[in-house]
Design a protein around this motif. Structure first.
Motif, mmCIF file in Angstrom:
data_model
loop_
_atom_site.group_PDB
_atom_site.id
_atom_site.type_symbol
_atom_site.label_atom_id
_atom_site.label_comp_id
_atom_site.label_asym_id
_atom_site.label_seq_id
_atom_site.Cartn_x
_atom_site.Cartn_y
_atom_site.Cartn_z
ATOM 1 N N SER B 324 0.816 -1.207 0.000
ATOM 2 C CA SER B 324 0.000 0.000 0.000
ATOM 3 C C SER B 324 0.860 1.271 0.000
ATOM 4 C CB SER B 324 -0.898 -0.016 1.231
ATOM 5 O OG SER B 324 -1.599 1.195 1.326
ATOM 6 N N GLN B 325 0.535 2.204 -0.905
ATOM 7 C CA GLN B 325 1.256 3.476 -0.984
ATOM 8 C C GLN B 325 0.264 4.621 -0.775
ATOM 9 O OE1 GLN B 325 4.429 3.373 -1.305
ATOM 10 N NE2 GLN B 325 4.818 1.375 -2.231
ATOM 11 N N PRO B 326 0.537 5.492 0.185
ATOM 12 C CA PRO B 326 -0.402 6.590 0.439
ATOM 13 C C PRO B 326 -0.529 7.533 -0.759
ATOM 14 C CG PRO B 326 1.156 6.349 2.246
ATOM 15 C CD PRO B 326 1.646 5.472 1.129
ATOM 16 N N VAL B 327 -1.742 8.044 -0.944
ATOM 17 C CA VAL B 327 -2.014 9.007 -2.011
ATOM 18 C C VAL B 327 -2.544 10.287 -1.370
ATOM 19 C CG1 VAL B 327 -3.427 9.480 -4.045
ATOM 20 C CG2 VAL B 327 -2.486 7.179 -3.684
ATOM 21 N N TYR B 328 -2.010 11.411 -1.833
ATOM 22 C CA TYR B 328 -2.356 12.693 -1.230
ATOM 23 C C TYR B 328 -2.958 13.641 -2.263
ATOM 24 C CZ TYR B 328 0.808 11.140 2.475
ATOM 25 O OH TYR B 328 1.419 10.432 3.462
ATOM 26 N N ARG B 329 -3.745 14.579 -1.745
ATOM 27 C CA ARG B 329 -4.172 15.698 -2.584
ATOM 28 C C ARG B 329 -4.120 16.951 -1.716
ATOM 29 N NH1 ARG B 329 -9.998 16.974 -5.378
ATOM 30 N NH2 ARG B 329 -9.195 18.539 -6.821
ATOM 31 N N ASN B 330 -3.478 17.947 -2.219
ATOM 32 C CA ASN B 330 -3.302 19.199 -1.472
ATOM 33 C C ASN B 330 -2.787 18.945 -0.055
ATOM 34 O OD1 ASN B 330 -4.326 20.541 -3.713
ATOM 35 N ND2 ASN B 330 -6.430 20.345 -2.973
ATOM 36 N N GLY B 331 -1.852 18.022 0.065
ATOM 37 C CA GLY B 331 -1.215 17.812 1.361
ATOM 38 C C GLY B 331 -1.945 16.887 2.298
ATOM 39 N N ALA B 332 -3.172 16.498 1.972
ATOM 40 C CA ALA B 332 -3.912 15.608 2.862
ATOM 41 C C ALA B 332 -4.071 14.247 2.210
ATOM 42 C CB ALA B 332 -5.285 16.192 3.175
ATOM 43 N N GLN B 333 -3.978 13.182 3.025
ATOM 44 C CA GLN B 333 -4.129 11.859 2.427
ATOM 45 C C GLN B 333 -5.569 11.615 2.023
ATOM 46 O OE1 GLN B 333 -2.405 8.577 4.580
ATOM 47 N NE2 GLN B 333 -2.990 7.096 2.987
ATOM 48 N N VAL B 334 -5.748 11.198 0.775
ATOM 49 C CA VAL B 334 -7.100 10.961 0.263
ATOM 50 C C VAL B 334 -7.283 9.499 -0.132
ATOM 51 C CG1 VAL B 334 -7.434 13.329 -0.551
ATOM 52 C CG2 VAL B 334 -6.397 11.630 -2.077
ATOM 53 N N GLY B 335 -6.305 8.650 0.186
ATOM 54 C CA GLY B 335 -6.456 7.240 -0.146
ATOM 55 C C GLY B 335 -5.121 6.549 -0.266
ATOM 56 N N TYR B 336 -5.116 5.415 -0.953
ATOM 57 C CA TYR B 336 -3.889 4.632 -1.088
ATOM 58 C C TYR B 336 -3.957 3.812 -2.360
ATOM 59 C CZ TYR B 336 -6.998 1.042 0.774
ATOM 60 O OH TYR B 336 -8.056 0.193 0.957
ATOM 61 N N ALA B 337 -2.788 3.579 -2.915
ATOM 62 C CA ALA B 337 -2.677 2.680 -4.060
ATOM 63 C C ALA B 337 -2.334 1.294 -3.528
ATOM 64 C CB ALA B 337 -1.594 3.161 -5.017
ATOM 65 N N SER B 338 -2.952 0.262 -4.098
ATOM 66 C CA SER B 338 -2.767 -1.079 -3.560
ATOM 67 C C SER B 338 -1.899 -1.976 -4.444
ATOM 68 C CB SER B 338 -4.115 -1.744 -3.306
ATOM 69 O OG SER B 338 -4.977 -1.566 -4.408
ATOM 70 N N SER B 339 -1.766 -1.656 -5.718
ATOM 71 C CA SER B 339 -0.792 -2.363 -6.549
ATOM 72 C C SER B 339 -0.438 -1.460 -7.724
ATOM 73 C CB SER B 339 -1.291 -3.735 -7.034
ATOM 74 O OG SER B 339 -2.627 -3.686 -7.455
ATOM 75 N N GLY B 340 0.755 -1.668 -8.261
ATOM 76 C CA GLY B 340 1.178 -0.797 -9.357
ATOM 77 C C GLY B 340 2.365 -1.380 -10.092
ATOM 78 N N CYS B 341 2.607 -0.859 -11.279
ATOM 79 C CA CYS B 341 3.716 -1.360 -12.077
ATOM 80 C C CYS B 341 3.996 -0.394 -13.226
ATOM 81 C CB CYS B 341 3.388 -2.738 -12.672
ATOM 82 S SG CYS B 341 2.024 -2.726 -13.846
ATOM 83 N N TRP B 342 5.135 -0.602 -13.861
ATOM 84 C CA TRP B 342 5.411 0.053 -15.136
ATOM 85 C C TRP B 342 4.727 -0.780 -16.209
ATOM 86 C CZ3 TRP B 342 6.803 4.312 -17.424
ATOM 87 C CH2 TRP B 342 7.239 4.284 -18.739
ATOM 88 N N SER B 343 3.875 -0.166 -16.989
ATOM 89 C CA SER B 343 3.224 -0.914 -18.061
ATOM 90 C C SER B 343 4.137 -0.954 -19.277
ATOM 91 C CB SER B 343 1.900 -0.260 -18.441
ATOM 92 O OG SER B 343 1.478 -0.764 -19.701
ATOM 93 N N PRO B 344 4.664 -2.142 -19.626
ATOM 94 C CA PRO B 344 5.580 -2.217 -20.763
ATOM 95 C C PRO B 344 4.863 -1.884 -22.065
ATOM 96 C CG PRO B 344 5.635 -4.248 -19.454
ATOM 97 C CD PRO B 344 4.460 -3.453 -18.995
ATOM 98 N N LEU B 345 3.566 -2.094 -22.088
ATOM 99 C CA LEU B 345 2.797 -1.843 -23.304
ATOM 100 C C LEU B 345 2.464 -0.367 -23.448
ATOM 101 C CD1 LEU B 345 1.125 -3.173 -25.662
ATOM 102 C CD2 LEU B 345 -0.828 -2.931 -24.142
ATOM 103 N N LEU B 346 1.943 0.218 -22.380
ATOM 104 C CA LEU B 346 1.452 1.597 -22.454
ATOM 105 C C LEU B 346 2.568 2.596 -22.234
ATOM 106 C CD1 LEU B 346 -1.759 0.933 -20.352
ATOM 107 C CD2 LEU B 346 -1.579 1.008 -22.840
ATOM 108 N N LYS B 347 3.715 2.126 -21.756
ATOM 109 C CA LYS B 347 4.851 2.989 -21.444
ATOM 110 C C LYS B 347 4.437 4.044 -20.419
ATOM 111 C CE LYS B 347 7.581 0.869 -24.258
ATOM 112 N NZ LYS B 347 8.251 -0.239 -23.564
#
Lengths: 526, 396
Positions: B324-347
């Motif tokens: 889990s990676q925290p996600v912020y907007r205007n300095g306040a946490q508004v949620g979290y990312a739960s999985s992610g990657c570099w997309s080799p297709l979409l670059k």
């Protein structure tokens, strides 16, 4: 002045012309691209030369395409799909091989078989080259400042450059300077002892140039090929799904999406100049199209000596362009195969056939190949970079069949007695016979053979003397000297006439940087 | 000791770097080659062969089979025809997701349910008083996923079934070189693809038949690393990564409703029969939701600049992260990312994220925490709608 339908006409639908067109169209300019051939891409084209078999006829792999262009133009949405090309195998003359694998541990273990010392040097060398690639990366993205000019933009550019070099620190600066001046063989000698390894690595330093691995200046070409980055990894090469033509089509798709108009079968005979200013172009079919700006993606000779009359240019510029070195030195052999060939040193199918096969068994081998070319002959035993695209992208050939792309060096443009059909086939025979020494069953597999000499490359694509970089990547033809001093910033002495091909900085490979920088220069201008 | 799947004698020699991982108590390949690049490329440009045998599989049969499943899951099983497959989550009484999977209607009164976790107890509890037989066939049934643009061409070499006529989320009972199989046009990659269900005793024969027929199409055994990249591009959630089962959550905040996971489409506005969570989901449909499940695209310029500040080239997640990676907007946490990657297709650097609904509109500028050279930084990112990648061939 009459109003024309177009703000700018791009001559040549090669990848740089298309990149420039896409950026200009994206900025709201009305752009027309004119391509003389029925197919877009220039030297980055895919053609079905033999039924069912697709060939990246000329340029065949990709690494240098600038990531910012991919992002800005959203090329994946238009079909850019780069597949991994991970390994290189060099068959050796003693029947063994030298593999270069994607996995660092496998790679080190393989090199250890040949030279434990080199296996250790490998990671340090890789790190240095990565630093070098990072060091030159900003230069790829900058308009070359003229060090002799006192114009504010040039001074600012030189200052930026100076600060950048200072930020490298002495070690990296020295390494960079060596790379800019040394031969690739000498440079690699400082690192490695295993000769086939040096040979294979130095091959990147001779590609497309009329230099041997022991010629000073070849180390820069080596670096040029290290500058490619895929997904942030430098020195990564890939294969475009559907061949390099699909890259051109993706860029064209992006350009059209931004409103650019693209015409094929529309060769330009002349750029129309009135009172030192372009007013449009005249097509080979006699049509004239007006535009206040014309941008040529062709090489400097065609752009400045053939599309416009010499009298429109200052004499010193004409002289300089005439002296610009092309000297095409490479050819291409494309094969349609009935099945996979066996490597003598590694029989059977395997992951090694999904990578490159380098015919570079020793430095002497490469230098001898160059010796032939120096005296006007094609190499009897040439350097070859062999890829089997259908192993990476099954769509390139019918199921179970294969296409093979063979980049060949040396084949001098100025062959003794000139190129003709017999000489072309003799060259093709030399390639296949040499390769068959390492792939004994190759000849039995061949269904069709296409041989391209530098003369053919010139005739089909228009690249002068068949030089794949639109002019040699020699130090005296780089940066603010590319193509000629004082006219390295994409302008020409004719008002409204611009250049955007690989004959301008930074040039060479499917990079797109020349087209991008030219578009930026043009947009900044207006 | 982890169990091995029926394909293990074939897959084991191919796992060159011994990169194994556990999945539902089984040992499966993270990747066969040391790096998953080519396996991923096969998903998007060839035919990738995944061993998905560790999925939990239940055969549910009898006069009340339809009723049991319809009572358990959110989607309307009474509308599922023979030969059709439904993707669906299932919830507890509070409308929080327990698990998700597919229901295949093999016959009028016979269904196969797949699940990420064991569900036998939950099925049995829901079957009280019903005339239905529930069998855990997980070990008896082996499963392969053949995914990628050439997957159909490979199957056409070995099966008499009319695969061109087999529509998305439909199945056919057929044979592959005389081996009885069920082929469903389903998968976890967001691409053209099929899943093959076979009696475990014929698993190796099936593997050999596909390997043989697929050779000319570059068929490539692929592992979970490649699958993970593809499913993130396709915006597909994963249990225990992007959400947690209501049965295992320790606190309420760890539970999610289908609406909060972007699965609102699996909750019909009108479904005749009663089902678990119906009341809660009905009222949730009417009221504003707290959470949304969206895509994030991390800005390359920002990500690169954070690295260049430290003198480094950008270090891209070429293998998906699941932390889990925290996600912020205007300095306040508004949620979290739960999985992610570099997309080799979409670059592009993409992630799946849970954001407060009020900050989840596509185009919203946020920042995601990234760690660069031991330092926590904020990379700019933009909210995107899911999926990131949805090719026509998936349904065509």
């Amino acid at each position: 002045m009459t109003t024309s339908r177009y703000d700018a006409i791009l001559i040549g639908g090669g990848h740089n012309g298309l990149v420039a067109a896409a950026y200009l169209a994206r900025a709201g300019r009305k752009v027309l691209v004119l391509e003389k051939r029925p197919v877009l891409g220039g030297a980055a084209v895919t053609e079905e030369i033999f039924p069912g078999f697709k060939f990246s006829v000329f340029s065949y792999v990709v690494s240098l395409l600038r990531p910012e262009i991919i992002r800005d133009l959203d090329l994946p949405r238009h079909g850019l799909q780069i597949l991994p090309l991970e390994s290189t195998v060099t068959p050796l003359e003693n029947g063994d091989y030298l593999g270069s694998w994607a996995d660092p541990d496998e790679n080190r273990r393989e090199l250890c078989r040949h030279s434990p010392r080199d296996a250790e040097a490998m990671s340090q060398f890789g790190r240095l080259m990565q630093h070098m690639a990072m060091a030159v990366k900003p230069i790829l993205g900058m308009m070359p400042p003229d060090p002799t000019s006192l114009a504010p933009s040039d001074l600012a550019g030189m200052l930026k450059l100076g600060n950048h070099f200072r930020s490298l620190g002495p070690d990296r600066f020295h390494a960079l300077f060596k790379l800019m001046t040394m031969s690739s063989a000498d440079y690699l000698d400082e690192w490695y002892e295993f000769d086939p390894l040096k040979a294979t690595k130095s091959a990147s330093g001779i590609i497309g140039t009329f230099l041997g691995p022991r010629s000073p200046g070849s180390a820069y070409v080596l670096l040029h090929h290290y500058m490619g980055e895929i997904d942030g990894a430098f020195r990564a090469w890939g294969f475009q799904k559907g061949g390099t033509g699909a890259i051109s089509e993706a860029i064209a798709g992006a350009a059209r999406g931004h409103g650019a108009e693209i015409r094929t079968d529309a060769g330009v005979a002349q750029v129309v100049v009135r009172s030192g200013r372009v007013t449009g172009v005249a097509l080979e079919n006699g049509d004239e199209i007006e535009a206040p700006m014309v941008i040529s993606g062709l090489d400097p000779r065609r752009t400045l000596l053939q599309l416009v009359e010499e009298k429109e240019l200052p004499g010193d510029v004409v002289d300089a362009v005439k002296r610009f070195k092309f000297r095409g030195s490479s050819g291409k052999v494309n094969l349609a195969l009935d099945g996979l060939p066996d490597l003598h040193c590694l029989p059977g199918a395997g992951p090694h056939l999904k990578g490159a096969i380098s015919i570079s068994p020793s430095l002497d081998y490469l230098e001898r190949a160059y010796d032939d070319a120096k005296y006007g002959e094609f190499s009897r035993h040439p350097y070859m970079d062999v890829v089997i695209p259908s192993m990476i992208d099954p769509g390139m050939a019918p199921p179970g069949k294969h296409v093979m792309s063979i980049f060949v060096q040396y084949a001098p443009y100025n062959l003794n007695g000139g190129w003709n059909n017999d000489r072309r086939e003799a060259f093709g025979d030399a390639v296949v016979n040499t390769l068959a020494r390492y792939m004994p069953n190759l000849k039995d597999r061949i269904l069709y053979r296409q041989v391209l000499t530098p003369a053919d490359i010139e005739r089909i694509t228009g690249l002068s003397e068949g030089n794949i970089f639109q002019g040699e990547l020699a130090l005296h033809q780089l940066f603010f000297l590319r193509p000629v001093p004082a006219w390295a910033k994409y302008r020409t002495p004719i008002r409204g006439y611009w250049q955007c091909g690989a004959g301008t900085h930074p040039g060479g490979g499917i990079m797109g940087a020349s087209g991008h920088l030219a578009a930026r220069a043009i947009l900044g201008e207006r | 000791m982890l169990k091995t799947t029926p394909f293990h004698p074939r897959t084991a020699p191919l796992v060159r770097a011994q990169t194994w991982r556990r999945w539902a108590g089984y040992q499966v390949a993270s990747s066969y080659e040391p790096h998953p690049d080519r396996e991923y490329a096969a998903v998007r440009n060839g035919a990738a062969l995944f061993d998905v045998s560790p999925l939990h599989k239940y055969m549910i049969s009898g006069p009340d089979a339809e009723r049991l499943l319809d009572r358990m899951v959110t989607r309307d099983v009474t509308k599922c025809r023979v030969g059709q497959v439904l993707y669906t989550p299932w919830c507890d009484a509070s409308g929080k997701i327990i698990d998700d999977g597919t229901i295949s209607r093999l016959e009028e009164m016979r269904f196969r349910l797949t699940a990420a976790e064991p569900n036998l107890r939950w099925l049995t509890m829901n079957a009280v008083g019903l005339d239905v037989t529930i069998e855990d066939v997980s070990e008896r049934t082996a499963a392969l996923a053949l995914q990628g643009p050439l997957s159909r061409a490979v199957l056409e070499q070995v099966s008499p079934a009319d695969l061109a006529a087999l529509r998305y989320f439909r199945l056919v009972e057929t044979t592959i070189r005389k081996i009885p199989v069920t082929i469903s046009r389903t998968g976890y990659t967001g691409d053209l693809g099929y899943e093959l269900w076979v009696d475990a005793t014929r698993a190796l024969d099936l593997w050999d038949a596909l390997s043989d027929a697929g050779a000319a199409y570059g068929i490539t055994p692929a592992g979970i690393w490649a699958l993970d990249l593809a499913r993130i591009e396709a915006g597909l959630v994963m249990l225990d990564v992007d959400y947690h089962s209501a049965h295992h959550a320790l606190i309420e905040a760890q539970k999610s409703s289908p609406f909060e996971l972007g699965l609102g489409w699996t909750v019909p506005a009108t479904k005749p029969g009663p089902y678990n969570g119906r009341q809660a989901l009905r009222s949730e449909r009417e009221s504003p939701r707290a959470w949304a499940f969206v895509g994030l695209e991390v800005s390359w310029e920002s990500f690169e600049a954070l690295h260049l500040d430290r003198g480094l080239p950008p270090h891209l997640p070429v293998i998906a992260w699941r932390v889990s990676q925290p996600v912020y907007r205007n300095g306040a946490q508004v949620g979290y990312a739960s999985s992610g990657c570099w997309s080799p297709l979409l670059k592009r650097y993409i992630a799946l994220a849970h954001l407060e609904a009020s900050n989840s509109d596509p185009g919203t500028a946020v920042t995601m925490e990234v760690t660069v050279e031991h330092r926590r930084c904020q990379a700019r990112a933009v909210v995107r709608s899911l999926p990131f990648f949805d090719p026509e061939r998936k349904r065509a």
